[in-house]
Design an enzyme around this catalytic site. Structure first.
Site, PDB file in Angstrom:
ATOM      1  CE  LYS A   1      -4.375  -1.663   0.787  1.00  0.00           C
ATOM      2  NZ  LYS A   1      -4.318  -2.878   1.625  1.00  0.00           N
TER       3      LYS A   1
ATOM      4  CB  SER B   1      -0.103  -8.178  -1.042  1.00  0.00           C
ATOM      5  OG  SER B   1      -0.912  -9.014  -0.246  1.00  0.00           O
TER       6      SER B   1
ATOM      7  CD  GLU C   1     -10.075   4.266   0.683  1.00  0.00           C
ATOM      8  OE1 GLU C   1      -9.906   5.480   0.470  1.00  0.00           O
ATOM      9  OE2 GLU C   1      -9.402   3.376   0.123  1.00  0.00           O
TER      10      GLU C   1
HETATM   11  C1  LIG Z   1      -5.164  -4.008   1.330  1.00  0.00           C
HETATM   12  C2  LIG Z   1      -4.431  -5.242   1.108  1.00  0.00           C
HETATM   13  C3  LIG Z   1      -4.776  -6.131   0.057  1.00  0.00           C
HETATM   14  C4  LIG Z   1      -5.971  -5.934  -0.824  1.00  0.00           C
HETATM   15  O1  LIG Z   1      -5.971  -4.761  -1.563  1.00  0.00           O
HETATM   16  P1  LIG Z   1      -5.680  -4.755  -3.131  1.00  0.00           P
HETATM   17  O2  LIG Z   1      -5.981  -3.357  -3.524  1.00  0.00           O
HETATM   18  O3  LIG Z   1      -6.597  -5.750  -3.759  1.00  0.00           O
HETATM   19  O4  LIG Z   1      -4.262  -5.106  -3.312  1.00  0.00           O
HETATM   20  C5  LIG Z   1      -3.981  -7.247  -0.138  1.00  0.00           C
HETATM   21  N1  LIG Z   1      -2.936  -7.514   0.669  1.00  0.00           N
HETATM   22  C6  LIG Z   1      -2.596  -6.705   1.690  1.00  0.00           C
HETATM   23  C7  LIG Z   1      -1.423  -7.071   2.548  1.00  0.00           C
HETATM   24  C8  LIG Z   1      -3.323  -5.540   1.947  1.00  0.00           C
HETATM   25  O5  LIG Z   1      -2.968  -4.749   2.969  1.00  0.00           O
END
Ligand SMILES: *Cc1c(COP(=O)(O)O)cnc(C)c1O
Length: 391
Positions: free
Chosen positions: A83, A371, A105
């Site tokens: 993010k 992620s 948000e």
């Molecule tokens: C917010 C988040 C997601 C999901 O958001 P996307 O916009 O679909 O990437 C996925 N993995 C993590 C670690 C997150 O914090």
């Protein structure tokens, strides 16, 4: 720049917001090519965020599944997820456009944390909108956001989670368009947000391609979890034209896509309008947006970014859904096999390996976008019981 991906995207906000969207479009189109902006952003990504993130060959997992599995380590970024790539870039853009205050948000709090972090760094005021239920579940992130100097608004409407927080943030933005910059946290919302967030996250795929090339590997399959779709868009984008690479997005099946307790928008949604965009939406016969459920607050969203709605419709992307139970199994598996504790969101992408690898005909090179890290989820995992209904 195109406003639609196929039939999805567009700008579905009140007339009064159109000026701000045009201003944002102009700012984005100008600064994305601006030498000074690019230099400043890439220096911050390197020295502050910690990029490039490693592409790690997961030897034990590869042995277990019989394919070459690589993890793109977005969990190693400052603030623990992908993010920050987008939040920092948008906050820098806000500053260049002369805005003094950013709003955002947040669901699990990761985007709120990333935005508050970027705002502290760049000397911007910051307000974060969060559903009251999420604010209670993620009390530690609320504390961190406040410690970083931002203000948290707990939203008490509806289910009191991400959808309501997003609606409240849009409302606050529309009421003071001149002074506020709305830092959107995923590849969602009206044009130019999905295109802009995808652009700022596409560094993931660019690095990934270069890193694979360095070890003389060509990817066969790329897997990423899909909430709004920003980490998936970020790793897919660079490979879209490379038709031999399979792109697989994994949504949250919660207790199962045949129950009312899931967030599998592309699997079960229908075309509709949500938060300023035309996309797939989980809705009832009358078009009311349905409540969503997932162990993972980051995937718990009844819409999805228009790029993914398009890739799904065109067949370029494949989208599957993974249950809470499978997610927890995969999270624990990565801990044991590789000594890495992933976020529950990322564990959805990992969970798909089991079924995928069992059905592959030839030995494949697979990249999973890791992620985020799992620190924020430890309480959830410790208390997990099969069949729990999460808001
Ligand atoms: C917010 C988040 C997601 C999901 O958001 P996307 O916009 O679909 O990437 C996925 N993995 C993590 C670690 C997150 O914090």
């Amino acid at each position: 720049m195109k406003r639609y991906y196929g039939e999805f995207g567009g700008q579905f906000l009140p007339e009064s917001a159109m000026f701000a969207l045009s201003e944002l479009e102009a700012g984005f189109l100008k600064f994305r090519k601006d030498k000074g902006f690019k230099k400043e952003l890439s220096a911050l990504l390197k020295n502050y965020v910690g990029r490039p993130t490693p592409l790690y060959f997961a030897k034990n997992l590869s042995q277990k599944y019989g394919h070459e599995i690589y993890l793109k380590r977005e969990d190693l970024n400052h603030t623990g997820a992908h993010k920050i790539n987008n939040a920092l870039a948008q906050a820098l853009l806000a500053k260049k456009m002369g805005k003094k205050k950013v709003i955002a948000e947040t669901g699990a709090g990761q985007h709120g944390l990333a935005t508050a972090t970027a705002a502290a760094l760049l000397g911007l005021e910051c307000e974060i909108f969060m559903g009251e239920v999420d604010a209670q579940r993620q009390a530690l992130n609320v504390y961190k956001i406040e410690l970083l100097g931002a203000r948290v608004h707990a939203i008490t409407k509806g289910l009191r989670t991400l959808k309501e927080a997003t609606t409240a943030a849009i409302g606050a933005w529309v009421s003071d368009l001149e002074n506020l910059f709305y830092v959107v946290g995923s590849a969602v919302g009206p044009y130019p947000y999905p295109q802009m967030v995808t652009h700022f996250q596409s560094i993931i795929g660019k690095e990934c391609r270069a890193q694979l090339k360095k070890c003389a590997k060509k990817p066969d399959i790329i897997i990423a979890a899909v909430g709004g779709g920003s980490n998936a868009a970020g790793i897919f984008y660079e490979f879209l034209k490379d038709e031999r690479v399979r792109l697989i997005g994994v949504e949250a099946a919660g207790l199962g896509v045949d129950t009312p307790y899931h967030a599998a928008t592309l699997t079960r949604g229908k075309t509709g309008i949500i938060h300023g965009m035309k996309t797939k939406v989980l809705q009832d016969e009358a078009g009311n947006i349905l409540p969503v459920h997932s162990i993972s607050a980051g995937l718990d969203y009844p819409g999805v970014g228009p790029l993914h709605a398009h890739l799904c419709a065109s067949g370029r992307g494949e989208y599957v859904a993974v249950s809470d139970d499978e997610c927890v199994r995969a999270l624990k598996e990565l801990c044991r096999e590789e000594g890495i504790i992933p976020a529950v969101e990322s564990a959805h992408a990992l969970a798909h390996l089991k079924e995928l690898c069992a059905n592959l005909k030839k030995k494949s090179v697979i990249v999973v976008n890791l992620s985020g890290r799992g620190d924020k989820d430890m309480q959830t995992i410790r208390d997990y019981k099969k069949g729990t209904i999460y808001g």
